[in-house]
Scaffold this motif. Structure first.
Motif, mmCIF file in Angstrom:
data_model
loop_
_atom_site.group_PDB
_atom_site.id
_atom_site.type_symbol
_atom_site.label_atom_id
_atom_site.label_comp_id
_atom_site.label_asym_id
_atom_site.label_seq_id
_atom_site.Cartn_x
_atom_site.Cartn_y
_atom_site.Cartn_z
ATOM 1 N N MET A 128 0.930 -0.922 0.435
ATOM 2 C CA MET A 128 -0.153 -0.042 0.226
ATOM 3 C C MET A 128 0.677 1.057 -0.634
ATOM 4 S SD MET A 128 -2.104 1.766 3.311
ATOM 5 C CE MET A 128 -3.588 -0.077 2.587
ATOM 6 N N ASN A 129 0.720 2.306 -0.517
ATOM 7 C CA ASN A 129 1.196 3.859 -0.431
ATOM 8 C C ASN A 129 0.346 4.440 -0.244
ATOM 9 O OD1 ASN A 129 3.898 2.544 -1.865
ATOM 10 N ND2 ASN A 129 3.196 2.644 -4.153
ATOM 11 N N LEU A 130 0.716 5.181 0.073
ATOM 12 C CA LEU A 130 -0.009 7.139 0.598
ATOM 13 C C LEU A 130 0.787 7.612 0.056
ATOM 14 C CD1 LEU A 130 -2.134 8.344 2.706
ATOM 15 C CD2 LEU A 130 -0.105 8.444 4.461
ATOM 16 N N ILE A 131 0.458 8.399 -0.791
ATOM 17 C CA ILE A 131 1.523 9.895 -1.287
ATOM 18 C C ILE A 131 0.597 10.863 -0.558
ATOM 19 C CG2 ILE A 131 1.864 10.854 -3.730
ATOM 20 C CD1 ILE A 131 1.275 7.935 -5.196
ATOM 21 N N ILE A 132 1.301 12.077 -0.106
ATOM 22 C CA ILE A 132 1.170 13.197 0.079
ATOM 23 C C ILE A 132 1.044 14.732 -0.216
ATOM 24 C CG2 ILE A 132 0.478 14.438 2.285
ATOM 25 C CD1 ILE A 132 1.222 12.052 3.810
ATOM 26 N N GLU A 133 0.426 14.950 -0.736
ATOM 27 C CA GLU A 133 0.385 16.046 -1.898
ATOM 28 C C GLU A 133 0.305 17.396 -1.380
ATOM 29 O OE1 GLU A 133 1.035 13.967 -5.992
ATOM 30 O OE2 GLU A 133 -1.443 15.835 -5.283
ATOM 31 N N ALA A 134 0.458 18.920 -1.529
ATOM 32 C CA ALA A 134 0.366 19.481 -1.079
ATOM 33 C C ALA A 134 -0.188 21.032 -2.012
ATOM 34 C CB ALA A 134 0.920 20.186 -0.262
ATOM 35 N N ARG A 135 -0.967 21.077 -2.540
ATOM 36 C CA ARG A 135 -1.514 22.485 -3.353
ATOM 37 C C ARG A 135 -1.178 23.770 -2.776
ATOM 38 N NH1 ARG A 135 -7.245 21.199 -6.565
ATOM 39 N NH2 ARG A 135 -7.850 20.522 -3.725
ATOM 40 N N LEU A 136 -0.827 25.131 -3.651
ATOM 41 C CA LEU A 136 -0.152 26.289 -2.862
ATOM 42 C C LEU A 136 -0.856 26.995 -3.739
ATOM 43 C CD1 LEU A 136 0.742 27.810 -0.561
ATOM 44 C CD2 LEU A 136 3.466 28.032 -2.167
ATOM 45 N N VAL A 137 -2.381 27.515 -3.183
ATOM 46 C CA VAL A 137 -2.910 28.223 -4.194
ATOM 47 C C VAL A 137 -2.984 30.282 -3.835
ATOM 48 C CG1 VAL A 137 -5.288 29.598 -5.241
ATOM 49 C CG2 VAL A 137 -4.357 27.208 -4.743
ATOM 50 N N ASP A 138 -2.024 31.298 -4.620
ATOM 51 C CA ASP A 138 -1.298 31.807 -5.078
ATOM 52 C C ASP A 138 -2.824 33.115 -4.370
ATOM 53 O OD1 ASP A 138 -1.524 33.147 -7.079
ATOM 54 O OD2 ASP A 138 0.552 32.879 -7.278
ATOM 55 N N ASP A 139 -2.382 34.717 -3.987
ATOM 56 C CA ASP A 139 -3.441 35.097 -4.306
ATOM 57 C C ASP A 139 -3.835 35.699 -5.875
ATOM 58 O OD1 ASP A 139 -3.500 35.701 -1.737
ATOM 59 O OD2 ASP A 139 -1.360 37.112 -1.567
ATOM 60 N N GLU A 198 2.901 -2.571 4.255
ATOM 61 C CA GLU A 198 2.907 -3.989 3.884
ATOM 62 C C GLU A 198 1.628 -4.237 4.212
ATOM 63 O OE1 GLU A 198 4.725 -6.454 1.936
ATOM 64 O OE2 GLU A 198 6.254 -4.361 2.039
ATOM 65 N N LEU A 199 0.659 -4.805 3.469
ATOM 66 C CA LEU A 199 -0.958 -5.555 4.313
ATOM 67 C C LEU A 199 -0.505 -5.460 5.804
ATOM 68 C CD1 LEU A 199 -2.618 -5.421 1.289
ATOM 69 C CD2 LEU A 199 -2.272 -3.403 3.040
ATOM 70 N N THR A 200 0.258 -5.538 6.615
ATOM 71 C CA THR A 200 0.347 -6.219 8.130
ATOM 72 C C THR A 200 -0.097 -5.192 9.008
ATOM 73 O OG1 THR A 200 2.217 -5.051 8.693
ATOM 74 C CG2 THR A 200 2.292 -7.520 6.967
ATOM 75 N N THR A 201 -0.284 -5.418 10.526
ATOM 76 C CA THR A 201 -1.036 -4.605 11.532
ATOM 77 C C THR A 201 0.138 -4.109 12.154
ATOM 78 O OG1 THR A 201 -0.402 -6.171 12.884
ATOM 79 C CG2 THR A 201 -2.868 -6.044 11.535
ATOM 80 N N SER A 202 1.733 -4.439 11.704
ATOM 81 C CA SER A 202 3.201 -3.824 12.500
ATOM 82 C C SER A 202 3.702 -2.838 11.424
ATOM 83 C CB SER A 202 3.581 -4.558 13.124
ATOM 84 O OG SER A 202 4.861 -3.662 13.552
ATOM 85 N N PRO A 203 4.232 -1.433 11.415
ATOM 86 C CA PRO A 203 3.531 -0.351 11.872
ATOM 87 C C PRO A 203 2.003 0.271 11.603
ATOM 88 C CG PRO A 203 4.780 0.015 11.072
ATOM 89 C CD PRO A 203 5.117 -1.493 10.579
ATOM 90 N N LEU A 204 1.369 0.469 12.605
ATOM 91 C CA LEU A 204 0.512 1.171 11.392
ATOM 92 C C LEU A 204 0.356 3.218 12.109
ATOM 93 C CD1 LEU A 204 -3.023 -0.996 13.953
ATOM 94 C CD2 LEU A 204 -2.240 -0.941 11.139
#
Length: 139
Positions: free
Chosen positions: A1-12, A27-33
């Motif tokens: 499983m992949n978690l991709i965190i993106e940010a969008r910056l909107v200017d004035d 991995e699809l396991t309970t360690s670490p959550l």
């Protein structure tokens, strides 16, 4: 499983810039959550760097024109600045721009945040006060 965190910056002006802050593989396991402390700190540091960069670019763009004639100021060069934030220090690139004087003076100067428009340093005594201090000291 992949978690991709993106940010969008909107200017004035409504323009949007997008950046990927982190990618976390699990991995699809309970360690670490969830996120580890190190992953959380790295994510916060990346978000802070991206946000402060955007703010500094916006400030530099807003001050890139002459206040009097509205012509674009040239950039003499770039330097690195460290800015202290609530979540640590962030290093950003800062432009060193040319400061246009009024047409009567005919001279150009360098814009330096530590100097006033009249060439005297901020927060320091002027030359007259400095001369008076030296005179008292040598007397």
């Amino acid at each position: 499983m992949n978690l991709i965190i993106e940010a969008r910056l909107v200017d004035d002006l409504g323009e949007t810039a997008r950046a990927q802050l982190a990618t976390i593989d699990r991995e699809l396991t309970t360690s670490p959550l969830g996120l580890s402390l190190a992953e959380g700190k790295a994510l916060l540091a990346a978000a802070q760097q991206y946000f402060v960069d955007g703010q500094c670019q916006g400030i530099a763009a807003a001050h890139s024109f002459c206040e009097h004639c509205e012509s674009r100021l040239s950039i003499k060069g770039w330097h690195q600045r460290q800015i202290r934030t609530a979540f640590g220090r962030v290093t950003v690139r800062s432009p060193r721009g040319s400061l246009l004087q009024l047409r009567e003076s005919g001279s150009k100067g360098s814009e330096n945040p530590g100097r006033r428009g009249d060439g005297t340093a901020r927060g320091r005594a002027g030359s007259a006060a400095r001369d008076e201090w030296r005179a008292r000291r040598t007397a």
